[in-house]
Design a protein around this motif. Structure first.
Motif: not given
Length: 456
Positions: A391-398, A400-409
């Protein structure tokens, strides 16, 4: 961690790295030559964050494409992280910049272009008084100094996980207990951030009201929608609540439109009828050369001027007051801003840019739906971004918690190997006036292939 099958992801990554190596021998040679005199072979260390064993070296760029030193063409969806939102080397901007260079680059004196540029910005954002810098970071720094000068207050309020360039006060975030702390990786912070900064979550009106109640805050510095942590859109009524809280407490409201200029010719300020005391813009408005600006309400201009002793040491010391720089407002930047706003990034080009972003969003959503990936995609004007949450995040903490650097790379390297450049910091795509439906379709095909490799 957004993706659970790490062995599969690692194998996919290794395969893309080998493909990258095979495709880019000239970039490797250029990188190895650069290592002699630049750390990691790049002019700024953050450039080492691009995916792959070495960075891609650019040979030339035009419109929405660039060619690397290996002769490969790329669709550029990063566009200098908005610095080239107008496209690379737009003809009108290049002509104006080149002509001014031939007449002299900088004089510490105004040119007619400066007044024209200020008028164009005033028309777009509804604020009549403008000053110019070399970046939005500079503009934000200067605005915060003016805010302290005008209010006599010392603290600044920013949003958790915000982005305002390299402004010291904005490198603060909230820890798990709600304390203001320095952001992870903040290099050489000059003072503990809770001495200068108050932080509240995006879309949290009660937290904002409580933070401003002490009347210690000189300015609220916000993006109208969060961008660098992923696109986080404001709740209905949030901007009205921010304006009301600032009015109640005598706090200045500064809106940084540097990234959200993608929403329309006057950013979200004009599109949504926002009422800031100050607007900051940068990057895009210069057509690719260093440029930034901030606009002010007349009342703030008068408050600042009244706080300075213009008949005595105030005027005598204006050049050492911590605001400005020798190259700020230089003739070349002014020519670039004037030409870019009047001939390139005009209101007429926005419908096409937004349509391309809609097509990009639809392509991403189709792949997410087809393979049931637990991801979402959000669009803001001519900019769109996917994140690794349902779901779309409502704030920066949400966000950031969704980040997955290896997947993104992996996703970024997969795209790069298929001739598509994404920004290295998040999963953002930006559309320029030159971006075509064919460019978008190239991403749609490659993105589906990448998602299939993970979930099929």
């Amino acid at each position: 961690m957004a993706y659970e099958d790490r062995a599969r992801l690692a194998a996919l990554w290794d395969a893309e790295v080998e493909l990258f190596r095979a495709m880019r021998p000239e970039s490797e040679r250029a990188w190895r030559d650069a290592l002699e005199h630049m750390p990691d072979g790049v002019p700024m260390l953050w450039m080492a964050k691009w995916p792959g064993p070495w960075p891609v070296f650019v040979e030339r760029a035009a419109g929405a494409h660039f060619r690397c030193v290996d002769g490969l063409d790329h669709v550029d969806l990063c566009l200098g992280d908005t610095g080239a939102m107008v496209g690379h080397a737009p003809a009108a901007s290049v002509a104006a910049i080149s002509a001014q260079l031939a007449r002299g680059a900088t004089h510490m004196l105004p040119t007619r272009d400066a007044a024209l540029a200020a008028g164009l910005l005033a028309e777009r954002f509804g604020l009549p008084s403008w000053q110019f810098t070399l970046s939005a970071t500079d503009a934000n720094r200067h605005v915060l100094r003016y805010a302290r000068q005008a209010t006599g207050r010392h603290k600044v309020l920013v949003i958790d996980r915000c982005y305002h360039g390299t402004v010291d006060e904005a490198y603060a975030e909230l820890d798990a207990s709600g304390r203001v702390v320095s952001r992870r990786g903040n290099i050489g912070a000059p003072v503990p951030l809770d001495e200068t900064t108050v932080v509240v979550p995006f879309n949290d009106v009660p937290a904002l009201d409580a933070a401003l109640a002490s009347r210690e805050v000189a300015a609220v510095l916000i993006e109208p929608a969060m961008t660098n942590i992923g696109i986080v859109l404001p709740d209905a009524g949030w901007h009205d609540a921010v304006r009301a809280a600032c009015d109640r407490t005598g706090t200045l409201l500064v809106i940084d439109e540097t990234h959200t200029l993608c929403a329309g010719p006057g950013g979200m300020t004009a599109r949504d009828g926002l009422r800031p005391d100050v607007v900051v813009v940068g990057k895009t408005i210069g057509g690719g050369i260093p440029a930034g600006a901030w606009g002010m309400r007349p009342e703030l201009v008068e408050r600042v001027r009244a706080s300075l002793d213009w008949d005595g040491e105030g005027l005598e010391d204006i050049d050492v007051g911590g605001v400005g720089g020798t190259l700020a407002g230089n003739a070349v930047s002014m020519a670039g801003i004037r030409a870019t706003l009047s001939e390139v990034l005009t209101p007429e080009v926005y419908p096409g840019m937004i349509a391309r972003a809609q097509e990009w969003t639809a392509g991403v959503q189709a792949a997410i739906d087809e393979f049931h990936a637990p991801w979402q995609v959000t669009r803001l004007g001519a900019r769109a971004e996917y994140s690794f949450r349902a779901t779309p995040p409502r704030d920066g903490a949400e966000a950031a918690a969704a980040d997955d650097f290896a997947l993104q790379q992996y996703l970024h390297l997969h795209a790069l190997n298929r001739g598509i450049l994404m920004t290295p910091f998040h999963n953002m795509a930006l559309m320029s006036p030159a971006t075509s439906s064919q460019d978008v379709e190239q991403h749609t095909v490659a993105f589906r292939e990448a998602v299939a490799s993970l979930y099929a």
